[in-house]
Scaffold this motif. Structure first.
Motif, PDB file in Angstrom:
ATOM      1  N   PHE A 110      62.133  52.113  33.199  1.00  0.00           N
ATOM      2  CA  PHE A 110      62.069  50.682  33.498  1.00  0.00           C
ATOM      3  C   PHE A 110      63.429  50.003  33.288  1.00  0.00           C
ATOM      4  N   ARG A 111      64.141  50.404  32.244  1.00  0.00           N
ATOM      5  CA  ARG A 111      65.487  49.847  32.016  1.00  0.00           C
ATOM      6  C   ARG A 111      66.387  50.129  33.211  1.00  0.00           C
ATOM      7  N   VAL A 112      66.354  51.377  33.665  1.00  0.00           N
ATOM      8  CA  VAL A 112      67.223  51.771  34.774  1.00  0.00           C
ATOM      9  C   VAL A 112      66.792  51.086  36.066  1.00  0.00           C
ATOM     10  N   MET A 113      65.503  51.025  36.298  1.00  0.00           N
ATOM     11  CA  MET A 113      65.009  50.358  37.516  1.00  0.00           C
ATOM     12  C   MET A 113      65.487  48.918  37.570  1.00  0.00           C
ATOM     13  N   ASP A 114      65.452  48.242  36.427  1.00  0.00           N
ATOM     14  CA  ASP A 114      65.959  46.863  36.371  1.00  0.00           C
ATOM     15  C   ASP A 114      67.466  46.826  36.579  1.00  0.00           C
ATOM     16  N   GLU A 115      68.171  47.733  35.906  1.00  0.00           N
ATOM     17  CA  GLU A 115      69.635  47.760  35.955  1.00  0.00           C
ATOM     18  C   GLU A 115      70.166  47.982  37.368  1.00  0.00           C
ATOM     19  N   ALA A 148      68.359  47.665  40.187  1.00  0.00           N
ATOM     20  CA  ALA A 148      67.527  46.950  41.155  1.00  0.00           C
ATOM     21  C   ALA A 148      66.808  47.935  42.080  1.00  0.00           C
ATOM     22  N   PHE A 149      66.106  48.884  41.471  1.00  0.00           N
ATOM     23  CA  PHE A 149      65.371  49.898  42.229  1.00  0.00           C
ATOM     24  C   PHE A 149      64.179  49.258  42.906  1.00  0.00           C
ATOM     25  N   ASP A 150      64.085  49.430  44.196  1.00  0.00           N
ATOM     26  CA  ASP A 150      62.978  48.881  44.972  1.00  0.00           C
ATOM     27  C   ASP A 150      61.906  49.944  45.119  1.00  0.00           C
ATOM     28  N   GLY A 151      60.875  49.860  44.339  1.00  0.00           N
ATOM     29  CA  GLY A 151      59.812  50.852  44.420  1.00  0.00           C
ATOM     30  C   GLY A 151      59.033  50.910  43.126  1.00  0.00           C
ATOM     31  N   GLU A 152      58.048  51.778  43.128  1.00  0.00           N
ATOM     32  CA  GLU A 152      57.181  51.961  41.974  1.00  0.00           C
ATOM     33  C   GLU A 152      57.789  52.986  41.015  1.00  0.00           C
ATOM     34  N   LEU A 153      57.225  53.056  39.830  1.00  0.00           N
ATOM     35  CA  LEU A 153      57.693  53.995  38.817  1.00  0.00           C
ATOM     36  C   LEU A 153      57.613  55.437  39.328  1.00  0.00           C
ATOM     37  N   GLU A 154      56.532  55.779  40.009  1.00  0.00           N
ATOM     38  CA  GLU A 154      56.367  57.137  40.545  1.00  0.00           C
ATOM     39  C   GLU A 154      57.472  57.453  41.549  1.00  0.00           C
ATOM     40  N   ASP A 155      57.834  56.475  42.377  1.00  0.00           N
ATOM     41  CA  ASP A 155      58.925  56.671  43.346  1.00  0.00           C
ATOM     42  C   ASP A 155      60.242  56.927  42.627  1.00  0.00           C
ATOM     43  N   ALA A 215      72.225  57.794  38.339  1.00  0.00           N
ATOM     44  CA  ALA A 215      72.412  58.826  37.311  1.00  0.00           C
ATOM     45  C   ALA A 215      73.190  58.267  36.114  1.00  0.00           C
ATOM     46  N   GLN A 216      74.233  57.492  36.397  1.00  0.00           N
ATOM     47  CA  GLN A 216      75.016  56.896  35.310  1.00  0.00           C
ATOM     48  C   GLN A 216      74.178  55.901  34.513  1.00  0.00           C
ATOM     49  N   ALA A 217      73.377  55.106  35.218  1.00  0.00           N
ATOM     50  CA  ALA A 217      72.512  54.138  34.540  1.00  0.00           C
ATOM     51  C   ALA A 217      71.487  54.853  33.659  1.00  0.00           C
ATOM     52  N   MET A 218      70.991  56.004  34.102  1.00  0.00           N
ATOM     53  CA  MET A 218      70.065  56.800  33.283  1.00  0.00           C
ATOM     54  C   MET A 218      70.749  57.250  31.992  1.00  0.00           C
ATOM     55  N   ALA A 219      71.969  57.753  32.115  1.00  0.00           N
ATOM     56  CA  ALA A 219      72.703  58.239  30.947  1.00  0.00           C
ATOM     57  C   ALA A 219      72.957  57.099  29.957  1.00  0.00           C
ATOM     58  N   VAL A 220      73.396  55.967  30.461  1.00  0.00           N
ATOM     59  CA  VAL A 220      73.687  54.819  29.596  1.00  0.00           C
ATOM     60  C   VAL A 220      72.404  54.321  28.921  1.00  0.00           C
ATOM     61  N   ALA A 221      71.318  54.241  29.677  1.00  0.00           N
ATOM     62  CA  ALA A 221      70.055  53.771  29.106  1.00  0.00           C
ATOM     63  C   ALA A 221      69.559  54.729  28.030  1.00  0.00           C
ATOM     64  N   TYR A 222      69.739  56.027  28.247  1.00  0.00           N
ATOM     65  CA  TYR A 222      69.319  57.008  27.255  1.00  0.00           C
ATOM     66  C   TYR A 222      70.141  56.875  25.969  1.00  0.00           C
ATOM     67  N   VAL A 223      71.456  56.760  26.101  1.00  0.00           N
ATOM     68  CA  VAL A 223      72.322  56.609  24.924  1.00  0.00           C
ATOM     69  C   VAL A 223      71.950  55.328  24.175  1.00  0.00           C
TER      70      VAL A 223
END
Length: 186
Positions: free
Chosen positions: A15-20, A22-29, A60-68
């Motif tokens: 959810f953090r990354v989707m917001d960061e 601006a992912f257009d779609g559902e969590l499953e997508d 991918a970068q947003a995922m890494a930053v959100a995880y850290v």
């Protein structure tokens, strides 16, 4: 490391990354476009697929930053809870020690009462030192944990698309075509 991979794939991070980004779609997508895997016992890798190489790199970068960020927040919260608990225990022990010292200073104690209070003082003093030592250890460990999770390499922009793979698709088409031709001839 498997725990780290599971944490990295959590809805909280997604959810953090989707917001960061601006992912257009559902969590499953979103989960269909990203991947997390362990590279070594201490390194995890984030991958993403998107319409463009730049968008994949951004995700991918947003995922890494959100995880850290998640790991640091979790470590800090856990540390704060432990520190608060030990500080409260330390304060309680100090109150007990002060009370024992006041009782020892009072006149008219029998030798047995004095021995009992001295034993109590020694016990409380020992526990107070142990609690102070544990508190120092947790503070140091907490600092190390906060600095331990980091991004080793930033996400790079792929030089070629991962999908569709033209070579594999042509090979599959060729095999399927030969198979259909053989069935037609028989």
């Amino acid at each position: 490391i498997e725990t780290a991979v599971i944490e990295a794939q959590s809805d909280s991070i997604a959810f953090r990354v989707m917001d960061e980004v601006a992912f257009d779609g559902e969590l499953e997508d979103f989960y269909e476009t990203v991947g997390v895997s362990s590279v070594t016992v201490s390194v995890i890798q984030f991958t993403a697929q998107a319409d463009s190489a730049e968008r994949a790199q951004e995700i991918a970068q947003a995922m890494a930053v959100a995880y850290v960020d998640f790991r640091r927040e979790t470590a800090k919260t856990t540390s704060n809870v432990a520190v608060d608990s030990l500080e409260n225990r330390q304060a309680d022990l100090q109150v007990q020690l002060d009370s024992i010292n006041q009782e020892l200073a009072a006149p008219g104690l029998t030798p047995i009462q004095e021995q009992s209070l001295i034993a109590d003082r020694d016990r409380v003093s020992t526990e107070l030192r142990a609690t102070s030592g544990a508190l120092d250890t947790i503070r140091v460990t907490s600092e190390q944990n906060l600095q331990g999770t980091r991004i080793v390499l930033n996400a790079s922009t792929p030089s070629a698309p991962v999908s569709p793979n033209l070579t594999i698709n042509v090979f599959i088409g060729l095999v399927a075509g030969i198979g259909v031709a053989l069935l037609y001839v028989m």
